[in-house]
Write a protein that holds these residues in place. Structure first.
Motif, PDB file in Angstrom:
ATOM      1  N   UNK A 234      -4.513   9.040  -2.356  1.00 29.58           N
ATOM      2  CA  UNK A 234      -4.552   9.748  -3.634  1.00 29.58           C
ATOM      3  C   UNK A 234      -3.241  10.469  -3.856  1.00 29.58           C
ATOM      4  N   UNK A 235      -2.619  10.191  -4.986  1.00 29.91           N
ATOM      5  CA  UNK A 235      -1.283  10.706  -5.264  1.00 29.91           C
ATOM      6  C   UNK A 235      -1.267  12.212  -5.495  1.00 29.91           C
ATOM      7  N   UNK A 236      -2.427  12.805  -5.765  1.00 33.34           N
ATOM      8  CA  UNK A 236      -2.497  14.256  -5.922  1.00 33.34           C
ATOM      9  C   UNK A 236      -2.690  14.967  -4.589  1.00 33.34           C
ATOM     10  N   UNK A 237      -2.908  14.186  -3.536  1.00 31.54           N
ATOM     11  CA  UNK A 237      -3.138  14.760  -2.208  1.00 31.54           C
ATOM     12  C   UNK A 237      -1.995  14.490  -1.242  1.00 31.54           C
ATOM     13  N   UNK A 238      -1.230  13.415  -1.494  1.00 30.85           N
ATOM     14  CA  UNK A 238      -0.087  13.097  -0.647  1.00 30.85           C
ATOM     15  C   UNK A 238       0.940  12.318  -1.465  1.00 30.85           C
ATOM     16  N   UNK A 239       2.215  12.401  -1.115  1.00 28.12           N
ATOM     17  CA  UNK A 239       3.256  11.745  -1.907  1.00 28.12           C
ATOM     18  C   UNK A 239       3.085  10.229  -1.943  1.00 28.12           C
ATOM     19  N   UNK A 240       3.501   9.622  -3.057  1.00 29.19           N
ATOM     20  CA  UNK A 240       3.402   8.171  -3.196  1.00 29.19           C
ATOM     21  C   UNK A 240       4.150   7.453  -2.089  1.00 29.19           C
ATOM     22  N   UNK A 241       5.332   7.949  -1.712  1.00 27.53           N
ATOM     23  CA  UNK A 241       6.099   7.283  -0.651  1.00 27.53           C
ATOM     24  C   UNK A 241       5.306   7.232   0.643  1.00 27.53           C
ATOM     25  N   UNK A 242       4.554   8.276   0.919  1.00 32.14           N
ATOM     26  CA  UNK A 242       3.746   8.303   2.141  1.00 32.14           C
ATOM     27  C   UNK A 242       2.583   7.311   2.051  1.00 32.14           C
ATOM     28  N   UNK A 243       1.937   7.249   0.880  1.00 35.76           N
ATOM     29  CA  UNK A 243       0.846   6.291   0.679  1.00 35.76           C
ATOM     30  C   UNK A 243       1.378   4.863   0.775  1.00 35.76           C
ATOM     31  N   UNK A 244       2.532   4.634   0.156  1.00 28.37           N
ATOM     32  CA  UNK A 244       3.130   3.305   0.043  1.00 28.37           C
ATOM     33  C   UNK A 244       3.400   2.663   1.396  1.00 28.37           C
ATOM     34  N   UNK A 245       3.539   3.480   2.429  1.00 28.66           N
ATOM     35  CA  UNK A 245       3.798   2.937   3.771  1.00 28.66           C
ATOM     36  C   UNK A 245       2.747   3.369   4.787  1.00 28.66           C
ATOM     37  N   UNK A 246       1.549   3.733   4.293  1.00 25.18           N
ATOM     38  CA  UNK A 246       0.513   4.132   5.243  1.00 25.18           C
ATOM     39  C   UNK A 246      -0.093   2.904   5.926  1.00 25.18           C
ATOM     40  N   UNK A 247      -1.040   3.153   6.832  1.00 22.50           N
ATOM     41  CA  UNK A 247      -1.592   2.054   7.625  1.00 22.50           C
ATOM     42  C   UNK A 247      -2.319   1.032   6.750  1.00 22.50           C
ATOM     43  N   UNK A 248      -2.933   1.483   5.646  1.00 21.75           N
ATOM     44  CA  UNK A 248      -3.645   0.551   4.772  1.00 21.75           C
ATOM     45  C   UNK A 248      -2.672  -0.379   4.062  1.00 21.75           C
ATOM     46  N   UNK A 249      -1.587   0.163   3.523  1.00 21.69           N
ATOM     47  CA  UNK A 249      -0.610  -0.697   2.837  1.00 21.69           C
ATOM     48  C   UNK A 249       0.071  -1.655   3.810  1.00 21.69           C
ATOM     49  N   UNK A 250       0.411  -1.150   4.998  1.00 19.13           N
ATOM     50  CA  UNK A 250       1.058  -2.039   5.972  1.00 19.13           C
ATOM     51  C   UNK A 250       0.100  -3.149   6.402  1.00 19.13           C
ATOM     52  N   UNK A 251      -1.187  -2.803   6.521  1.00 16.61           N
ATOM     53  CA  UNK A 251      -2.183  -3.826   6.878  1.00 16.61           C
ATOM     54  C   UNK A 251      -2.325  -4.860   5.772  1.00 16.61           C
ATOM     55  N   UNK A 252      -2.322  -4.404   4.507  1.00 19.54           N
ATOM     56  CA  UNK A 252      -2.436  -5.331   3.375  1.00 19.54           C
ATOM     57  C   UNK A 252      -1.282  -6.326   3.377  1.00 19.54           C
TER      58      UNK A 252
END
Length: 374
Positions: free
Chosen positions: A331-349
């Protein structure tokens, strides 16, 4: 979410917008560098990205008045509370995406013209020299706002129009009539002419179904008479949602029943002409409602390297076909987009798409997707 079949494209407008972005924005060079990195990462199928998404879809509302019979929203499905993106939250999102975004679409699972500040939002994006698009059914459009719409600087206006007659139009949107939509289109085109504005590039989005395939050959002439372009698109049956009820909970039905439901939808909605139907649905139609095995029908997908969809509540999703809230990546209101963009879910995708993800990895939408959500 399926592939376009054909139509006119606003390629010239895109090139002009790219030039304005490079020369008129202090982020121009940064965006170009990001685009080059993005292309390199997509080609190499990198799991961790130093680039940020250049294509951003911001769902300003998930409320829609269209009633499209094949759309999950039109069917009354709900995965998250309905509402409108608050202005301050919209600005918070834009602050994060402005340095890298080359394209911002202000729509997803709702009609953006229902948002009371949609024109302010368009102007806000355009003030940052970003190519901006909305997609709408025009049912909420007010003719007196035509010049305001044009003056916002909107680059691309897609209009959902899936029939050239009242009968074919209402087959897909039974709550509405075609004639008022055509009048609204004429009003917008006239406003562009009065103001001498080349934008927005207006085009009809025509989804080809069993009920309108006989009209396909007439679409170019029909659009030209209105002074707009067009895009022919394959239909999406959203078969992935059949196992779920309207609250997106599993219905507990067996595969035999699902096959009957898939085949019924295919027979009622897919065009008879195979060239208008993607090969995944052709398989379903010719195999009694069965789905192809994973990998049997595969499409190319670069969404996890290039684009992001931000829902009305701030949830970040992989692509525009992602409907279930449980498929959110953060959620972009809870953590920065850059952090979401490279989290474990995105890397797994990304690893799922390139075929290197561990079986024990976290579940992601890409695990069973053939490259487009159908």
């Amino acid at each position: 979410m399926t592939r376009p079949i054909g139509g006119t494209e606003g390629r010239t407008a895109r090139l002009h917008a790219a030039y304005r972005e490079l020369t008129g924005s202090r982020y121009g060079c940064r965006r170009v560098a990001n685009a080059l990195l993005e292309a390199a990462h997509a080609r190499l199928r990198s799991a961790y990205l130093s680039s940020l998404p250049g294509y951003v879809a911001i769902e300003v509302t998930n409320v829609c008045n269209g009633g499209c019979v094949l759309c999950p929203v039109g069917q009354g499905r709900k995965s998250r509370p309905v509402g409108f993106l608050a202005w301050d939250d919209f600005c918070r999102i834009m602050d994060q995406v402005t340095p890298s975004a080359r394209f911002v679409g202000l729509y997803n699972w709702g009609d953006p013209l229902l948002h009371p500040r949609i024109y302010d939002m368009i102007e806000y994006v355009k003030a940052r020299n970003i190519f901006t698009k909305i997609s709408t059914n025009l049912h909420a459009f007010r003719p007196e706002d035509a010049e305001h719409l044009v003056r916002t600087g909107l680059d691309d206006l897609a209009i959902s129009l899936h029939g050239l007659s009242e009968e074919s139009y209402r087959a897909y949107q039974p709550r509405h009539r075609l004639a008022p939509v055509l009048e609204n289109i004429k009003t917008i085109v006239a406003a562009k002419q009065r103001l001498g504005s080349p934008t927005p590039d207006v085009h009809l989005g025509f989804i080809v179904t069993r009920h309108n395939e006989h009209e396909v050959d007439r679409v170019p002439e029909f659009a030209a008479a209105l002074g707009v372009g067009y895009l022919l698109e394959e239909t999406s049956l959203n078969l992935r949602l059949l196992p779920y009820d309207r609250q997106m909970n599993l219905r507990g039905i067996d595969e035999a029943m699902l096959r009957r439901e898939r085949l019924d939808l295919a027979n009622r909605w897919l065009p008879k002409e195979d060239s208008y139907v993607n090969r995944y649905y052709r398989y379903v139609r010719t195999h009694d409602g069965a789905l192809p095995a994973p990998g049997q029908v595969r499409f190319s997908c670069t969404a996890p390297w290039r684009q992001v969809v931000i829902c009305v509540d701030g949830d970040v999703h992989l692509c525009c076909g992602s409907f279930d809230r449980r498929h959110g990546m953060g959620n972009i209101f809870e953590e920065p987009l850059r952090q979401i963009w490279n989290n474990v879910l995105y890397r797994t995708a990304r690893r799922r798409i390139r075929g290197t993800a561990r079986v024990s990895g976290p579940p992601v939408l890409c695990s069973d997707c053939p490259g487009m959500l159908l």
